[in-house]
Design a protein around this motif. Structure first.
Motif, short mmCIF file in Angstrom:
data_model
loop_
_atom_site.label_atom_id
_atom_site.label_comp_id
_atom_site.label_asym_id
_atom_site.label_seq_id
_atom_site.Cartn_x
_atom_site.Cartn_y
_atom_site.Cartn_z
N TYR A 203 0.87 -1.16 0.00
CA TYR A 203 0.00 0.00 0.00
C TYR A 203 0.92 1.22 0.00
O TYR A 203 1.66 1.43 0.94
N CYS B 95 2.23 5.32 -1.30
CA CYS B 95 1.96 6.70 -1.70
C CYS B 95 2.67 6.93 -3.04
O CYS B 95 3.89 6.75 -3.12
N GLU C 111 6.28 6.33 -0.03
CA GLU C 111 6.16 5.69 1.28
C GLU C 111 5.27 4.44 1.18
O GLU C 111 4.20 4.47 0.59
N LYS D 250 3.40 1.39 3.40
CA LYS D 250 2.93 1.08 4.75
C LYS D 250 3.58 -0.22 5.24
O LYS D 250 3.43 -1.28 4.63
N THR D 251 4.30 -0.12 6.34
CA THR D 251 4.91 -1.31 6.93
C THR D 251 4.25 -1.62 8.27
O THR D 251 3.58 -0.76 8.86
N ARG E 153 3.85 -2.23 12.15
CA ARG E 153 4.44 -1.59 13.33
C ARG E 153 5.33 -2.58 14.09
O ARG E 153 6.23 -2.19 14.82
N THR F 120 6.15 -5.27 4.73
CA THR F 120 5.09 -4.40 4.24
C THR F 120 3.75 -5.05 4.55
O THR F 120 3.66 -6.25 4.72
N LYS G 2 -5.74 4.44 5.18
CA LYS G 2 -5.83 5.90 5.23
C LYS G 2 -5.83 6.40 3.78
O LYS G 2 -5.06 5.91 2.96
N CYS H 202 -1.53 10.14 2.67
CA CYS H 202 -0.21 9.64 3.05
C CYS H 202 0.21 10.24 4.39
O CYS H 202 0.18 11.46 4.57
N GLU H 203 0.60 9.38 5.32
CA GLU H 203 1.00 9.84 6.66
C GLU H 203 2.27 10.68 6.60
O GLU H 203 2.54 11.47 7.50
#
Length: 732
Positions: free
Chosen positions: A436, A438, A443, A445-446, A448, A453, A475, A478-479
């Motif tokens: 996932y 951006c 970026e 998403k990995t 936590r 990923t 989301k 993009c964070e």
DNA sequence: AGCACGCCGACT
DNA sequence: GTCGGCGTGCTC
């Protein structure tokens, strides 16, 4: 005999704790005739533990502080001397703690201190009597009638209550009034019925059969290297027949029994004999019953997964290890043994033949054939006279793809479907999309908790980590950079399923992966749908690649063959080759020539020629050359020392200090690589580090392993992290 | 491994 | 004043 026992009232027992030495206890009451191998309950620190007597003695250096055992749990040895010998050997080879080893190999039922009397069933028989039941006693009459139907064999309590509900009180009454009698015994295995007969072997099969068959009474190891559909199983079956004629038992090891109900069916349709299965899917009672039936020589064919090697055979005549290359024969936690390798030891101990079979044999086995330790047998033609599949390498370079499919692939799928054949689309990745991302800042998403990923799952519209199962919400921003240009990248089985349903609405499809096929019932149901031809398109991960037989399947599409081409592990190219050969083997059986279509960005890579142009042996031989150049396993022996901790530095330092502490004389014979982070450095908040020990094949690592175990057992830092010694590791 | 003991910081 | 964190030591 009892005199001798009286002089040896000190018991040396193996206790299930991470300690190397065994512990001494005194025995108060009369000892069993042969106490060695019996389970005992002992006080240990402030606990009570189940331990195993491994020796008796008249002296102990703990003479003054000896505690008496609480009680014997067996009056005759639970562990035979054969099993004690094997487990001791395995314990030393795989560098584990003997008490824990014994605890691990014991079926769960016995580990809890239960004994065989709890496995007995009550069997009811009719009593010859002139008495008659009162006319009104309908239910009593009903129960009595059912029991009378089995005058010689009787009927088991379980069987009765299945047929007539809540009849326990009635049974008691009937017994009190002497209409019936009862007896307790082990459940009897129903003999299988012959519904299928031996096929005539083709000349190639015949040569192998003759060769193995001429010496069935000695230890010999045979590797049958046979392409999919070449009829390995038929050779096994005919050899098993020979062994059964000698009244001996046969052990058949398979990677995952739950995944291959067809195989068990095939065995039981060929022999009128007692067949049992042994695997972790069975409940404890059934498993312990099978274990006992094997020990008592009542089970003749034992089909099982790796743990089945710990059965106590009464009269074992042959071992077969099917799909011998499969890494699930290696236990991945606690006691890290390899069931295939230990099977060879068992065969040697029993002086019996062992057959390893695979279409993609392991490098280890090939090397053993080369050094003449194993006998090599090649099966290179398909037994059913089906031609090997036609292979098309489909270059994806510079093509505009439709959701991962080249348009030529879609056309090909159509062709096969129109001919009323089945198509298998292989994608070794579950979920909708593996990333996932951006599209603005890149970026991804990995998780936590892991260095991985997160995979998008459309069905739940959330991200999931495939290593720790953690969930995360989607989301739309993009964070990192705040861009709304964000979305999924890559292909998973769920997406392929969606695409296929949209593209071929007229054809029914089925998806087989861990998300849709969580339990065994589901898999069996799906396999049925496939076998009946109900479903035309199969979409699957590894679950579909192993051992299944789909008669109507004519096309296999491998979506993303390049994965594994450049893996981090030195074994990844070998694993990828096995995977592709295995899945390609699903196509074209029962007279039809199949087709395999491989989508790749590397059409010029020589691997495709090697994979399909020559024999698997030649391919493996080229890999062996590379391993030789780099002195990697299986050319060398390997021990992997793992450390994992919440604190990365701590795990790393631990291995560094360990390395520096290896005594000079032991260091001489080994090569040390690392410590280095594991390929997947962090899983579930634990950082993983590896230290690789390599050593020339003919140097014994016994004293090194012993030293490592002592180091770990006595090192205070070792208690603060989790570590393992993986001898002949199959992955990093 | 798994458990008790004991020492220290942070809560009712 | 007590609860519970984990560092240390011990198991025949």
């Amino acid at each position: 005999l009892s005199n001798k026992n009286n002089n040896n009232r000190i018991l040396k027992v193996a206790i299930p704790v991470a300690l190397i030495d065994c512990f001494d206890y005194s025995a108060v009451d009369n000892l069993p005739k042969n106490p060695i191998g019996c389970r005992v309950l002992v006080p240990f620190n402030n606990r009570q533990l189940i331990a195993v007597v491994i020796a008796t003695s008249s002296t102990s250096k703990y003479k003054d502080t000896l505690k008496p055992i609480i009680k014997f749990l067996d009056d005759s040895p639970f562990f035979s001397s054969d099993l004690l010998k094997l487990s001791k050997w395995a314990n030393d080879y795989y560098a584990y703690f003997y008490g824990m080893t014994l605890n691990q190999i014991m079926p769960g039922f016995y580990r809890q201190g239960k004994d065989e009397s709890q496995l007995w069933q009550t069997i009811y028989y009719v009593n010859k009597t002139t008495k008659t039941l009162p006319a009104k006693a309908h239910k009593m009459q009903q129960v009595l009638n059912l029991i009378s139907q089995n005058p010689t064999t009787g009927i088991s309590h379980n069987n009765l209550i299945q047929n007539i509900k809540s009849c326990t009180a009635i049974l008691k009454k009937l017994k009190e009034q002497n209409f019936i009698k009862s007896d307790a015994c082990l459940p009897v295995i129903q003999k299988s019925k012959i519904t299928d007969f031996a096929k005539k072997l083709n000349p190639e099969q015949q040569v192998i059969y003759d060769n193995i068959q001429q010496d069935l009474n000695n230890f010999t190891v045979h590797l049958i290297d046979g392409i999919t559909g070449s009829g390995k199983t038929e050779i096994y079956l005919q050899l098993i027949d020979k062994i059964l004629q000698q009244q001996k038992q046969v052990l058949i090891l398979v990677p995952e029994i739950g995944l291959t109900p067809q195989l068990v069916q095939r065995f039981s349709s060929r022999f009128a004999t007692e067949i049992i299965t042994m695997h972790s899917g069975l409940n404890q009672t059934i498993r312990a019953t099978g274990y006992l039936q094997t020990k008592q020589n009542k089970a003749k064919i034992i089909i099982g997964t790796r743990s089945a090697i710990w059965c106590q055979f009464k009269n074992l005549g042959m071992i077969i290890v099917d799909e011998e290359h499969d890494s699930s024969f290696k236990q991945q936690s606690k006691f890290l043994y390899h069931a295939r390798d230990l099977s060879v030891v068992i065969a040697k101990n029993n002086n019996i033949p062992i057959i390893l079979g695979s279409a993609t044999s392991s490098m280890e086995s090939y090397l053993n054939c080369q050094s003449k330790k194993y006998n090599y047998h090649l099966l290179k033609t398909r037994a059913t006279k089906t031609l090997p599949p036609r292979v098309t390498i489909s270059a994806l370079n510079n093509l505009k793809l439709y959701e991962g499919f080249a348009s030529s692939t879609l056309t090909k799928i159509c062709e096969h479907l129109r001919q009323n054949n089945q198509v298998l689309i292989y994608i070794n990745r579950r979920g909708f999309a593996p990333k996932y991302m951006c599209f603005e800042c890149g970026e991804i998403k990995t998780c936590r908790h892991c260095s991985a990923t997160m995979t998008y799952h459309k069905a739940i519209n959330r991200l999931r980590c495939h290593f720790c199962n953690a969930l995360a919400d989607i989301k739309d921003i993009c964070e990192k950079c705040g861009s709304h240009n964000i979305g999924v990248v890559g292909l998973g089985s769920e997406k392929i399923d969606n695409v296929i349903n949209d593209s071929y609405p007229a054809y029914k499809s089925v998806r087989v992966d861990r998300d849709t096929t969580a339990n065994k019932g589901q898999l069996e149901q799906k396999l049925n749908q496939i076998t009946t031809g109900d479903c035309k398109i199969l979409i699957g991960t590894q679950m579909l690649a192993k051992g299944h037989h789909f008669p109507k399947l004519s096309l296999v599409v491998i979506m993303d063959a390049d994965r594994g081409l450049f893996g981090t592990d030195f074994r990844s190219i070998e694993h990828m080759s096995q995977e592709i050969i295995q899945v390609a083997g699903r196509s074209g059986r029962e007279g039809k020539q199949g087709e395999v279509l491989i989508q790749t960005m590397q059409p010029k890579n020589q691997i495709w020629d090697q994979l399909f142009g020559s024999s698997y042996f030649d391919l493996i031989y080229s890999y062996i050359k590379i391993r030789t150049q780099h002195s990697l396993p299986p050319i060398t022996s390997q021990i992997l020392i793992r450390a994992k901790s919440k604190n990365a530095k701590f795990a790393d330092n631990f291995l560094e200090i360990f390395k520096n502490n290896i005594p000079h004389d032991l260091k001489q014979q080994i090569r040390i690589l690392g410590p280095a982070p594991a390929p997947m450095e962090k899983i579930a908040n634990l950082y993983r580090f590896n230290l690789v020990i390599l050593c020339h094949k003919n140097i014994s690592l016994a004293s090194f392993k012993k030293w490592v175990l002592h180091y770990m057992a006595n090192n205070k830092y070792a208690k603060k992290l989790s570590w393992s010694i993986d001898v002949d590791a199959v992955n990093s």
